[in-house]
Motif scaffolding. Structure first.
Motif, short mmCIF file in Angstrom:
data_model
loop_
_atom_site.label_atom_id
_atom_site.label_comp_id
_atom_site.label_asym_id
_atom_site.label_seq_id
_atom_site.Cartn_x
_atom_site.Cartn_y
_atom_site.Cartn_z
N LEU A 225 -6.66 29.83 7.07
CA LEU A 225 -5.43 29.14 7.45
C LEU A 225 -5.46 27.70 6.93
N PHE B 69 -0.66 32.86 0.69
CA PHE B 69 0.24 33.69 1.47
C PHE B 69 0.91 32.87 2.56
N ARG C 39 0.19 33.65 -6.74
CA ARG C 39 -1.09 33.49 -7.45
C ARG C 39 -1.06 32.18 -8.22
N GLN D 124 1.92 38.70 12.93
CA GLN D 124 2.40 37.85 11.83
C GLN D 124 2.91 38.73 10.70
N GLN E 21 -6.26 33.01 0.04
CA GLN E 21 -7.17 34.15 0.01
C GLN E 21 -8.06 34.03 -1.21
N TYR F 171 -1.73 30.51 4.28
CA TYR F 171 -3.12 30.92 4.11
C TYR F 171 -3.46 30.90 2.62
N PHE G 124 3.78 38.80 6.66
CA PHE G 124 3.34 38.10 5.47
C PHE G 124 4.29 38.26 4.30
N GLY G 125 4.36 37.19 3.50
CA GLY G 125 5.07 37.26 2.23
C GLY G 125 4.20 37.94 1.18
N PRO G 126 4.73 38.11 -0.03
CA PRO G 126 4.01 38.83 -1.08
C PRO G 126 2.93 38.02 -1.77
N LEU H 266 -8.92 35.55 4.30
CA LEU H 266 -7.82 34.61 4.38
C LEU H 266 -8.21 33.45 5.27
N ARG I 281 5.98 33.51 -7.81
CA ARG I 281 4.96 34.53 -7.55
C ARG I 281 3.69 34.23 -8.34
N TYR J 69 -5.08 44.47 9.92
CA TYR J 69 -4.04 44.39 8.90
C TYR J 69 -4.46 45.19 7.69
N PHE K 155 3.18 29.98 8.70
CA PHE K 155 1.77 29.73 8.39
C PHE K 155 1.57 29.76 6.87
N GLY L 64 1.19 41.45 0.10
CA GLY L 64 0.85 40.73 1.32
C GLY L 64 0.24 41.66 2.36
#
Lengths: 110, 112
Positions: free
Chosen positions: B45, B90, B108, B101, B37, B35, B103-105, B43, B9, A35, B33, A42
């Motif tokens: 889970l 995430f 924070r 998968q 980070q 996660y 992922f969203g943005p 990352l 966000r 990735y 999912f 993301g």
């Protein structure tokens, strides 16, 4: 604990050069995925290689997998400034547990 | 097509407060999912869900609660936030039978 560990942690190259990142993992896997994450964004899926495959290509990306050494490499050829990002390997254990490494931060200098 | 979105966000909260992070996807993916980070950990889970009303723990579930009453939403709740939960969160989703998968943005979260 991570399943994958990338090496190097950071890599800086000139535009046009090739970039190679390595990933090592600890246990048996179903597949290994790479990735990319741009700063503040993301993750974006790049490529997946299954445990019975040794090499896979996608555009300027080449991934290899050596299950005997529990390692994989990601090669980006003819790098561009837009390739600047962090790159993560992820291994799938079971049906849903995707374990990520700590990533390689790639900087491509124009 | 909005894909997968997360809100808020950015979030600042205090220790002991409850906070809920939202995740919404428009693809009707069955799997979702969460996660976190953190520097030095990549990352990890937290929880995942295979379908509405089906959830399961990941690697680091302690201190988190999830629910999935609708396929498109997968909220993550910190019932009593701690400083160690300061992180980037995430959300991701995938189709049944597929391994990629999306992922969203990210959100924070800072816990003071």
């Amino acid at each position: 604990s991570q399943q994958g560990e990338e090496d190097p942690q950071a890599l800086s190259i000139q535009e046009g050069e090739n970039a190679t990142m390595n990933c090592s993992y600890k246990t048996s896997i179903n597949n290994l995925q790479w990735y990319r994450q741009n700063s503040g964004r993301g993750l974006v899926h790049l490529i997946l290689i299954r445990s019975n495959e040794r090499e896979k290509h996608s555009g300027r990306l080449r991934v290899t997998l050596d299950t005997s050494k529990k390692s994989s490499s990601l090669l980006i050829t003819a790098s561009r400034a837009a390739d600047t990002a962090s790159y993560f390997c992820a291994t799938l254990r079971g049906a849903n547990n995707l374990f990520f490494g700590t990533g390689t931060r790639l900087t491509v200098i124009p | 097509d909005a894909g997968i979105t997360q809100s808020p966000r950015y979030k600042i909260t205090e220790t002991g407060r409850q906070v809920t992070l939202m995740c919404h996807q428009t693809w009707s993916h069955s799997y979702m999912f969460w996660y976190r980070q953190d520097l030095g950990h990549g990352l990890r889970l937290i929880y995942y869900s295979a379908a509405a009303d089906i959830t399961d723990k990941g690697e680091v579930p302690d201190g988190y609660v999830v629910s999935r009453s609708k396929t498109e939403n997968f909220p993550l709740t910190l019932e009593s936030a701690t400083r160690s939960q300061t992180s980037v969160y995430f959300c991701a989703s995938r189709q049944e039978g597929r391994e990629t998968q999306y992922f969203g943005p990210g959100t924070r979260l800072l816990v003071l």
